[in-house]
Motif scaffolding. Structure first.
Motif, mmCIF file in Angstrom:
data_model
loop_
_atom_site.group_PDB
_atom_site.id
_atom_site.type_symbol
_atom_site.label_atom_id
_atom_site.label_comp_id
_atom_site.label_asym_id
_atom_site.label_seq_id
_atom_site.Cartn_x
_atom_site.Cartn_y
_atom_site.Cartn_z
ATOM 1 N N GLY A 103 -18.573 11.369 23.157
ATOM 2 C CA GLY A 103 -17.672 11.630 24.268
ATOM 3 C C GLY A 103 -16.257 11.959 23.826
ATOM 4 N N GLN A 104 -15.880 11.570 22.626
ATOM 5 C CA GLN A 104 -14.505 11.758 22.161
ATOM 6 C C GLN A 104 -14.347 12.845 21.104
ATOM 7 N N THR A 105 -15.458 13.368 20.586
ATOM 8 C CA THR A 105 -15.378 14.341 19.501
ATOM 9 C C THR A 105 -16.253 15.548 19.816
ATOM 10 N N SER A 106 -16.262 16.485 18.903
ATOM 11 C CA SER A 106 -17.119 17.654 19.052
ATOM 12 C C SER A 106 -18.535 17.308 18.607
ATOM 13 N N THR A 146 -20.288 18.859 16.365
ATOM 14 C CA THR A 146 -20.379 18.934 14.904
ATOM 15 C C THR A 146 -19.890 17.638 14.264
ATOM 16 N N THR A 147 -18.786 17.106 14.755
ATOM 17 C CA THR A 147 -18.268 15.853 14.223
ATOM 18 C C THR A 147 -19.248 14.713 14.477
ATOM 19 N N HIS A 148 -19.920 14.738 15.619
ATOM 20 C CA HIS A 148 -20.916 13.713 15.928
ATOM 21 C C HIS A 148 -22.075 13.761 14.933
ATOM 22 N N VAL A 149 -22.532 14.957 14.598
ATOM 23 C CA VAL A 149 -23.618 15.104 13.629
ATOM 24 C C VAL A 149 -23.170 14.645 12.246
ATOM 25 N N VAL A 150 -21.951 15.007 11.855
ATOM 26 C CA VAL A 150 -21.424 14.582 10.556
ATOM 27 C C VAL A 150 -21.321 13.063 10.512
ATOM 28 N N LEU A 151 -20.894 12.438 11.605
ATOM 29 C CA LEU A 151 -20.813 10.982 11.664
ATOM 30 C C LEU A 151 -22.190 10.352 11.522
ATOM 31 N N GLY A 152 -23.207 10.930 12.155
ATOM 32 C CA GLY A 152 -24.564 10.423 12.020
ATOM 33 C C GLY A 152 -25.072 10.521 10.593
ATOM 34 N N GLN A 153 -24.786 11.637 9.933
ATOM 35 C CA GLN A 153 -25.193 11.795 8.536
ATOM 36 C C GLN A 153 -24.426 10.827 7.633
ATOM 37 N N PHE A 154 -23.165 10.567 7.971
ATOM 38 C CA PHE A 154 -22.376 9.603 7.219
ATOM 39 C C PHE A 154 -23.012 8.223 7.286
ATOM 40 N N LYS A 155 -23.430 7.820 8.498
ATOM 41 C CA LYS A 155 -24.075 6.517 8.648
ATOM 42 C C LYS A 155 -25.356 6.445 7.823
#
Length: 148
Positions: A56-59, A61-70
């Motif tokens: 809800g707060q990001t794009s 692409t950023t959400h996918v990158v965050l998921g891959q980071f986790k």
């Protein structure tokens, strides 16, 4: 989600014995085991909730990158803390992905700082337009009707 969850539970509960061959009723439901399963469920919920809040707060692409980071943190954490061995290729891939994600974050922060500087410069050269001003020649009527 509120509409699909009851239907999913309605079909999942009867099928649970065939999907889980030993069966949920044959499991040793001690207090310790139940506590661990409950804590795992709470942590899983918090993980999904944090992802929903981030989306809800990001794009996207950023959400996918965050998921891959986790995922990379979980893989490397299991290797460093618990001694799991995912293999050298997976470890090297996770480290490479973390470096790429860090670079992506750096570029995003850099572009945000530049856009803030640009918008502050533009704001200093132009006067803000009042939304309360009368744009139609001082009249409060639009096409003969009174505006609200």
């Amino acid at each position: 989600m509120w509409k699909t969850t009851p239907i999913t539970l309605f079909f999942l509960l009867p099928m649970m014995q065939s999907l889980d061959p030993p069966g949920v009723l044959s499991y040793n439901w001690s207090f310790y085991n139940s506590t661990i399963i409950g804590a795992s469920a709470v942590l899983g919920f918090l993980l999904q909730w944090s992802g929903a809040l981030a989306l809800g707060q990001t794009s996207a692409t950023t959400h996918v990158v965050l998921g891959q980071f986790k995922t990379c943190v979980i893989l490397l954490g299991g290797f460093l803390l618990f001694g799991s061995n995912p293999g050298p290729t997976s470890i090297f891939g996770a480290i490479t992905a973390l470096v790429g994600m860090s670079f992506y974050t750096y570029l995003n922060l850099l572009s945000q700082q530049q856009s803030v500087k640009t918008s502050s410069r533009q704001a200093s050269f132009s006067l803000p337009k009042s939304k309360l001003g009368k744009d139609n020649g001082g009249s409060d009527e639009i096409n003969g009707d009174e505006s609200v």
